[in-house]
Design a protein around this motif. Structure first.
Motif, mmCIF file in Angstrom:
data_model
loop_
_atom_site.group_PDB
_atom_site.id
_atom_site.type_symbol
_atom_site.label_atom_id
_atom_site.label_comp_id
_atom_site.label_asym_id
_atom_site.label_seq_id
_atom_site.Cartn_x
_atom_site.Cartn_y
_atom_site.Cartn_z
ATOM 1 N N THR A 47 0.528 5.670 0.000
ATOM 2 C CA THR A 47 -0.332 6.835 0.130
ATOM 3 C C THR A 47 0.514 8.019 0.528
ATOM 4 O O THR A 47 1.664 7.861 0.970
ATOM 5 N N HIS A 87 -1.899 11.332 4.772
ATOM 6 C CA HIS A 87 -3.030 10.432 5.029
ATOM 7 C C HIS A 87 -2.687 9.355 6.063
ATOM 8 O O HIS A 87 -3.491 8.438 6.266
ATOM 9 N N TYR A 100 -4.138 4.479 7.998
ATOM 10 C CA TYR A 100 -3.996 5.304 6.800
ATOM 11 C C TYR A 100 -5.199 5.095 5.899
ATOM 12 O O TYR A 100 -5.973 4.139 6.065
ATOM 13 N N ASP A 101 -5.356 5.992 4.947
ATOM 14 C CA ASP A 101 -6.439 5.881 3.969
ATOM 15 C C ASP A 101 -5.958 6.457 2.648
ATOM 16 O O ASP A 101 -4.801 6.883 2.520
ATOM 17 N N SER A 102 -6.867 6.486 1.660
ATOM 18 C CA SER A 102 -6.573 7.013 0.313
ATOM 19 C C SER A 102 -5.370 6.310 -0.308
ATOM 20 O O SER A 102 -4.553 6.928 -0.991
ATOM 21 N N GLN A 103 -5.238 5.014 -0.056
ATOM 22 C CA GLN A 103 -4.071 4.276 -0.524
ATOM 23 C C GLN A 103 -4.286 3.690 -1.914
ATOM 24 O O GLN A 103 -5.411 3.501 -2.364
ATOM 25 N N ARG A 104 -3.150 3.401 -2.533
ATOM 26 C CA ARG A 104 -3.120 2.663 -3.796
ATOM 27 C C ARG A 104 -2.284 1.419 -3.554
ATOM 28 O O ARG A 104 -1.259 1.479 -2.876
ATOM 29 N N ASP A 127 0.843 -1.190 0.000
ATOM 30 C CA ASP A 127 0.000 0.000 0.000
ATOM 31 C C ASP A 127 0.878 1.239 0.000
ATOM 32 O O ASP A 127 1.896 1.297 0.705
#
Length: 698
Positions: A649, A653, A667-671, A647
């Motif tokens: 980001t 985030h 965390y968030d908004s990950q790729r 992951d």
């Protein structure tokens, strides 16, 4: 590697010249094998260091010594302090043809009389030992490892006898007649590709190391003549393999090799380096004439290389690339069988010994500390997993609270039909239709000691109790899972640690976080000269030790190592945290909000930061993203897996929940990028020499 008697004799000669007349100030014993005597000389201080370790056994005169010592000295250390501290060194000598060296000390007994004590070191690998002797009585005062055997005992009060010398050296130096007889009785075997050196080691079993055996064979021409005999070339004369004058040549080579022991030539201390790949030692035949056996050039001195400290593959290039770290052996004489570029001379034998064993000692200490920390963390992991299993089972039961409500409602709805008299009281099971009107039968287990109404009230009480416990147990399971994730990350950090300093930082973290099973090192830093400069008395130093807080402060003063640094092919910097505390510092304090944060998905691993160019994430090439993800996957438990999810980001985030353990973030908004770690690619990216390293974590 065991030191051969030539090396030990060279160290003893140096100690005789340097330590004689010195006063013993302190005795230290950091572990079960090593002892160091701090000796004050007219102008400075030296240390007589002796280790009987099965692999790292050595003896040397050192200018500095900084091992950690236990808070309570071992019994043998206390005995040495009682008999040797304050004593004067009379001399040092090595036993003839043996791996034995003794230091003679004049000291005062409890009644104030002058007595002579001898500290005898026997460097025989696994049978190595250290004994303190009463020189006048010839008896043993104590031994580092007490041995009781029929042939030879090392016990207090027993008379001390040197180990028996095997081979021809038992009666002194060999003669031509002895060598000729041995050549006839025990010629090299054609099936043995290393017959010359092994054959010579049978001749001098307690004296020749593999390197010395090859050197003796080379000087006597035995390697060439024996190989010819084994290949069937030439005649096989009566006097031995090869030619009739071989006993004379062997005796001359022996006397030339051992000339420093008789004072005919000074010692020539040196480290032995590995031959460059594809090269042959001096005097060897070309490969066309004598093909190497098992990849070894004929006549090459075979020095056993030091094995890797652990079975783990290297996670980075070696930090110490000095010639001493790459040495494969020690010698006290010039090795004519090796080219000059494979020999690294030293001014003294002790310096060569210390240079050879320093990286190996560090590796040994690193792996010992790694194993100890792994045992602690794995024991804690086992306890947490058992606790999680029990809590999960309790949560599962709590989640089934509706069955108690259903039983209570069903029983209450049918009380008018069943009655509540004595006939209903003694029932243990009853089947009734469900109260929802569906007609589904519901089987209820009853307590025969209660009435039906009391059973219904009992079911409703159980339902309310399970409902209240549901939230508590869910929180407990979540907390235990977080603890399990933290310990798994800690285990991965221990596995990834490259240096003792990395492991000591993790040890401080174990103590700070109160990991169950941690009892500390029980060690105190060596006080030595620094403590005396501060006015420390005789009782200071390793006997009293330091508090856990002082040990943490000492680690801070050493300074933590900077994060691991990589550079992508596009020139972007990638930093990797070495442990949980550094992960927090790297992610939450060092990284900029626009930097890229990477971590393996639901897999323990290090925090990785990719410093983005001024354009932000949009300006990062896809190849750099892929290489940074490769680094993150490599520094995780999935380093040997394929298609590892990573992951990534923006750092902004990533946040740390209140009260979370070190290294734990959300965390968030990950790729997510899937990569297969490639060790060769990752190691090629680790090139920090061309740029200054980032600041160290506080």
């Amino acid at each position: 590697m065991e030191l051969d008697p030539m090396v030990i004799a060279a160290v003893a000669q140096e100690a005789q010249a340097v330590l004689r007349g010195g006063r013993i100030l302190r005795v230290w014993q950091p572990d079960a094998w090593e002892v160091a005597l701090e000796i004050r000389l007219p102008r400075d201080t030296r240390f007589w260091v002796v280790s009987t370790h099965p692999v790292l056994g050595r003896v040397a005169v050192a200018a500095h010594w900084d091992r950690e010592n236990p808070r309570v000295p071992p019994l043998f250390c206390q005995t040495l302090r009682k008999h040797l501290e304050g004593g004067r060194v009379l001399g040092c000598r090595a036993a003839a043809w043996q791996r034995v060296v003794e230091l003679e000390v004049e000291a005062l007994d409890p009644e104030g009389r002058r007595v002579v004590r001898r500290l005898v070191a026997e460097l025989f690998g696994r049978r190595g030992n250290l004994a303190l002797l009463d020189a006048e009585a010839g008896t043993i005062i104590d031994a580092l490892h007490r041995v009781e055997a029929e042939t030879r005992s090392l016990l207090p009060g027993e008379p001390y006898r040197l180990p028996a010398t095997a081979g021809f050296l038992a009666s002194g130096e060999p003669t031509r007649e002895q060598l000729a007889a041995f050549l006839i009785a025990s010629p090299p075997q054609p099936s043995d590709s290393r017959a010359p050196e092994q054959w010579l080691r049978r001749l001098f079993p307690t004296f020749l190391s593999p390197a010395l055996a090859c050197e003796l064979a080379f000087r006597a021409g035995l390697d060439r003549s024996a190989q010819e005999a084994m290949r069937g070339e030439g005649a096989q004369p009566e006097g031995g393999p090869g030619d009739a004058d071989l006993p004379d040549r062997l005796l001359a080579a022996w006397r030339d090799l051992t000339a420093p022991l008789r004072g005919e030539r000074p010692f020539a201390p040196r480290l032995l380096l590995a031959l460059p790949q594809g090269s042959l030692p001096q005097g060897s035949r070309p490969a066309a004439e004598a093909p190497p056996a098992s990849g070894t050039a004929p006549g090459a001195p075979t020095v056993p290389a030091t094995p890797a400290a652990s079975g783990r593959p290297a996670t980075s290039p070696p930090r110490d690339a000095s010639p001493a770290a790459a040495a494969v052996g020690l010698a006290a004489v010039e090795m004519q069988s090796l080219p000059a570029e494979c020999q690294l001379p030293f001014p003294t034998m002790s310096q060569a010994v210390l240079a050879y064993f320093a990286p190996r000692q560090e590796a040994q200490e690193r792996e010992d500390l790694r194993r100890r920390l792994q045992q602690i963390v794995r024991a804690a992991l086992s306890r947490v997993r058992r606790r999680l299993e029990a809590q999960t089972a309790e949560l599962s039961r709590a989640q089934q609270a509706d069955r108690w409500r259903l039983a209570g409602e069903t029983l209450t709805a049918n009380l008018w039909r069943l009655g509540n008299g004595e006939a209903a009281r003694h029932r243990t099971e009853i089947t009734l239709p469900a109260p929802d009107g569906s007609g589904t039968p519901v089987t209820i287990q009853l307590d025969p000691s209660l009435s039906l109404a009391d059973n219904a009230r009992h079911f409703f009480n159980r339902y309310r109790k399970e409902q209240r416990a549901l939230q508590v147990k869910a929180a407990q399971v979540e907390k235990t899972r977080e603890e399990l994730a933290y310990l798994e990350q800690l285990e991965e950090s221990i596995e990834e640690a490259e240096t003792c300093q990395d492991l000591k930082a993790i040890e401080v973290e174990l103590e700070r976080e109160g990991v169950a099973g941690y009892r500390g090192t029980g060690a105190a830093p060596h006080a030595g000269q620094a403590d005396r400069n501060k006015g420390a008395g005789r009782g200071g130093g390793g006997t009293k030790g330091v508090s856990p807080a002082a040990r943490r402060n000492a680690w801070r003063q050493e300074g933590p190592l900077p994060p691991l640094r990589y550079v992508t092919r596009d020139g972007l910097e990638v930093l990797v945290g070495r442990n949980n505390h550094q992960n927090d510092w790297l992610t939450l304090r060092h990284a900029r909000p626009e930097d890229l944060w990477l971590h393996t998905q639901k897999i323990p691993g290090a925090h990785v930061i990719l410093h983005c160019p001024p354009g932000g994430l949009e300006a990062v090439p896809e190849t750099s993203l892929y290489q940074a993800a490769m680094v993150a996957a490599y520094h995780s438990r999935a380093r040997f897996s394929s298609h590892v999810p990573v992951d990534m980001t923006a750092r902004k985030h990533v946040r740390k929940p209140p009260g979370a353990r070190p290294g734990m973030v959300i965390y968030d908004s990950q790729r997510t990028l899937y990569v297969t770690p490639d060790e060769s690619l990752v190691l090629s990216l680790r090139q920090a020499a061309d740029r200054p390293e980032p600041p160290a974590a506080p």
